[in-house]
Design a protein around this motif. Structure first.
Motif, short mmCIF file in Angstrom:
data_model
loop_
_atom_site.label_atom_id
_atom_site.label_comp_id
_atom_site.label_asym_id
_atom_site.label_seq_id
_atom_site.Cartn_x
_atom_site.Cartn_y
_atom_site.Cartn_z
N LYS A 187 0.82 -1.21 0.00
CA LYS A 187 0.00 0.00 0.00
C LYS A 187 0.86 1.26 0.00
CE LYS A 187 -3.75 2.29 2.48
NZ LYS A 187 -4.72 2.20 3.59
N LYS A 188 1.94 1.22 0.75
CA LYS A 188 2.80 2.40 0.86
C LYS A 188 3.55 2.69 -0.43
CE LYS A 188 6.53 4.38 3.61
NZ LYS A 188 7.54 4.15 4.66
N ALA A 189 3.87 1.64 -1.19
CA ALA A 189 4.65 1.81 -2.42
C ALA A 189 3.84 2.58 -3.45
CB ALA A 189 5.05 0.45 -2.97
N ASN A 190 4.52 3.32 -4.29
CA ASN A 190 3.84 4.02 -5.37
C ASN A 190 3.72 3.10 -6.59
OD1 ASN A 190 2.75 6.35 -6.79
ND2 ASN A 190 4.68 6.35 -7.90
N LEU A 191 4.84 2.79 -7.21
CA LEU A 191 4.84 1.88 -8.35
C LEU A 191 5.68 0.64 -8.05
CD1 LEU A 191 4.04 1.24 -11.25
CD2 LEU A 191 5.99 2.62 -12.03
N TYR A 192 6.87 0.87 -7.45
CA TYR A 192 7.78 -0.23 -7.15
C TYR A 192 7.95 -0.41 -5.64
CZ TYR A 192 9.21 -0.36 -12.06
OH TYR A 192 9.21 -0.47 -13.41
N ILE A 193 8.15 -1.65 -5.23
CA ILE A 193 8.48 -1.96 -3.84
C ILE A 193 9.99 -2.20 -3.75
CG2 ILE A 193 8.11 -3.53 -1.89
CD1 ILE A 193 5.46 -4.32 -3.20
N ASN A 194 10.68 -1.29 -3.10
CA ASN A 194 12.12 -1.44 -2.90
C ASN A 194 12.50 -1.40 -1.43
OD1 ASN A 194 13.16 -1.56 -5.68
ND2 ASN A 194 12.32 0.50 -5.84
N GLU A 195 11.51 -1.13 -0.57
CA GLU A 195 11.78 -1.01 0.86
C GLU A 195 10.93 -2.02 1.63
OE1 GLU A 195 11.13 2.95 2.11
OE2 GLU A 195 12.73 3.78 0.86
N TYR A 196 11.45 -2.45 2.77
CA TYR A 196 10.75 -3.41 3.61
C TYR A 196 11.24 -3.26 5.04
CZ TYR A 196 15.16 -5.75 2.58
OH TYR A 196 16.49 -6.03 2.43
N ASN A 197 10.40 -3.65 6.00
CA ASN A 197 10.76 -3.54 7.42
C ASN A 197 11.10 -4.90 8.03
OD1 ASN A 197 10.28 -0.71 7.65
ND2 ASN A 197 8.09 -1.12 7.61
N THR A 198 10.72 -5.97 7.33
CA THR A 198 10.85 -7.31 7.91
C THR A 198 11.58 -8.23 6.94
OG1 THR A 198 8.70 -6.94 8.95
CG2 THR A 198 9.55 -9.18 9.00
N THR A 199 12.33 -9.17 7.48
CA THR A 199 13.00 -10.17 6.65
C THR A 199 12.61 -11.58 7.10
OG1 THR A 199 14.96 -10.12 8.09
CG2 THR A 199 14.98 -8.70 6.14
N TYR A 200 12.73 -12.52 6.18
CA TYR A 200 12.44 -13.92 6.45
C TYR A 200 13.74 -14.71 6.60
CZ TYR A 200 7.63 -15.71 6.29
OH TYR A 200 6.36 -16.10 6.61
N SER A 201 13.67 -15.71 7.46
CA SER A 201 14.80 -16.63 7.66
C SER A 201 14.68 -17.80 6.69
CB SER A 201 14.79 -17.14 9.10
OG SER A 201 13.60 -17.90 9.32
N GLU A 202 15.64 -18.72 6.76
CA GLU A 202 15.55 -19.95 5.96
C GLU A 202 14.30 -20.74 6.34
OE1 GLU A 202 17.30 -20.95 3.49
OE2 GLU A 202 19.10 -19.70 3.51
N PHE A 203 13.98 -20.73 7.63
CA PHE A 203 12.77 -21.42 8.09
C PHE A 203 11.53 -20.75 7.51
CE2 PHE A 203 9.27 -21.91 11.16
CZ PHE A 203 9.17 -23.29 11.20
N GLY A 204 11.55 -19.40 7.48
CA GLY A 204 10.44 -18.68 6.90
C GLY A 204 10.29 -18.97 5.42
#
Length: 420
Positions: free
Chosen positions: A42-59
């Motif tokens: 929702k926050k992105a305009n056209l492209y998503i290049n930013e994120y607040n969370t990351t996934y692990s190998e388990f994720g």
């Protein structure tokens, strides 16, 4: 040539994962894989290049790694939002991924097509308990689309506006980082003008430069009150119209995006005691998660009020905080709050009794510390920050106008009424 089609005719669409994700399992998070949530789309305009969370190998084992240039579409929470991945990333089952068929669909055109049908898709998502678009509903939606070459031409015309918006957003980020770096340099690293001749003294938060002081929040806060929500319908009890800023709106308002804030109606007395003024701080006091602590703060500026028509309150899960201006500047206070949040010091003021994390404001009010620099140094800092903020506000207003122009052009192009 334009024809009726469904999204499956234009490309392949699938969920972000194949099996149930244990949402609160800490093992899922903290790895090297970007994890995109509905709020990021929702926050992105056209492209998503930013994120607040990351996934692990388990994720990753619970999801999949989607390639760059996948179109993300939200089907729950923030429904019918879409943006193109600018990076390889994972996302949950509340987001689906679309990859266009070669020479059948242009990726940007499909994104704009979905924008044009957003309201309709939100309407068919209405449920008795929870709104949900669902992949099946999305696949049944009928679109009107031209041949591939025409799609490319239309996308190029509209994307000119989005490219300008993206560039302005990058400039806003750089300016925000400049202000953040200035604060850290002066008041965290203590390399402020004239620091070379400073001596240090002991304090309750460690050694600080002589002339600085440590106060409690109750020493600098003059007034505080919980927010309100009001009603979505005007009547004799709820007759004061005002916009409402929620915690979820903070990231958007900081970047000058005001469209996410709902317009509501409020009781006269509730509105009068909660009406936001220039320099007020909005503090989020409920709704945090393990990934995102509660306690985010937002500064209400003169420009923010102007663009909201000066009719603005904060939501009931937030608190209005008004400072003693003769002691502290709101422009300094907000950076101290951002520091507490980014270092997760703020977590010691949290309380989780159920699934929702709440902020212990009274404890924070009485026991929370704040580092206060000398008045003249604070004034110099605030002057520099206001200059930066004025540039951010100007870029945000330019983006708002570009968005309006793009949104006026979009339906004419997407209906075929305006030829390219």
């Amino acid at each position: 040539m334009w024809r009726v089609c469904r999204i499956d005719d234009l490309g392949e669409i699938n969920r972000g994962k194949s099996k149930h994700r244990p949402r609160n399992d800490a093992r899922l998070f903290g790895g090297k894989y970007p994890f995109i949530q509905t709020g990021d789309v929702k926050k992105a305009n056209l492209y998503i290049n930013e994120y607040n969370t990351t996934y692990s190998e388990f994720g990753l084992a619970q999801s999949k790694l989607w390639p760059k240039d996948t179109l993300c579409i939200t089907i729950a929470a923030n429904i019918a939002e879409s943006a193109i991945l600018g990076i390889d990333a994972c996302f949950p089952d509340s987001v689906v991924g679309f990859v266009p068929k070669k020479n059948k669909a242009d990726l940007k055109f499909v994104k704009y097509l979905l924008d044009e049908f957003k309201v309709y898709m939100q309407q068919i998502s209405k449920g008795t308990t929870q709104d949900n678009l669902s992949l099946d509903k999305l696949r049944r939606v009928k679109f009107y689309a031209p041949d591939y070459d025409t799609q490319v031409k239309i996308a190029k015309v509209i994307s000119v506006y989005d490219d300008l918006i993206e560039n302005n957003n990058k400039r806003i980020k750089i300016l925000e980082q400049m202000a953040e770096n200035l604060y850290k340099e002066w008041f965290i690293c203590f390399r402020f003008p004239g620091y070379e001749s400073s001596s240090f003294v002991a304090s309750s938060i460690g050694r600080i430069p002589e002339g600085f002081s440590v106060l409690k929040m109750q020493d600098v806060i003059n007034y505080h009150i919980g927010g309100g929500w009001g009603s979505d319908v005007r009547d004799k009890n709820f007759e004061c119209e005002a916009f409402v800023i929620r915690g979820t709106d903070f990231p958007y308002v900081k970047e000058g995006i005001l469209s996410t804030c709902p317009r509501r109606y409020h009781k006269i007395n509730n509105y009068r005691t909660r009406k936001l003024e220039e320099g007020d701080i909005i503090l989020e006091v409920s709704g945090g998660t393990a990934e995102q602590p509660v306690g985010r703060a937002l500064l209400v500026t003169k420009d923010t009020l102007r663009r909201f028509g000066r009719k603005l309150i904060c939501a009931s899960f937030c608190k209005l905080v008004r400072l003693k201006r003769n002691i502290i500047s709101p422009y300094y206070f907000i950076y101290w709050m951002n520091f507490l949040y980014s270092t997760r010091i703020i977590e010691k003021f949290q309380l989780q009794s159920t699934g929702i994390i709440n902020f212990k404001f009274e404890y924070f009010f009485k026991k929370g510390d704040i580092l206060l620099p000398p008045v003249d140094l604070m004034h110099i800092f605030v002057g520099k920050i206001k200059t930066i903020k004025a540039q951010i506000d100007k870029l945000a207003e330019v983006n708002e106008n570009l968005t309006k122009q793009r949104d006026m052009l979009l339906p004419r192009l997407m209906s075929g009424k305006l030829e390219v």
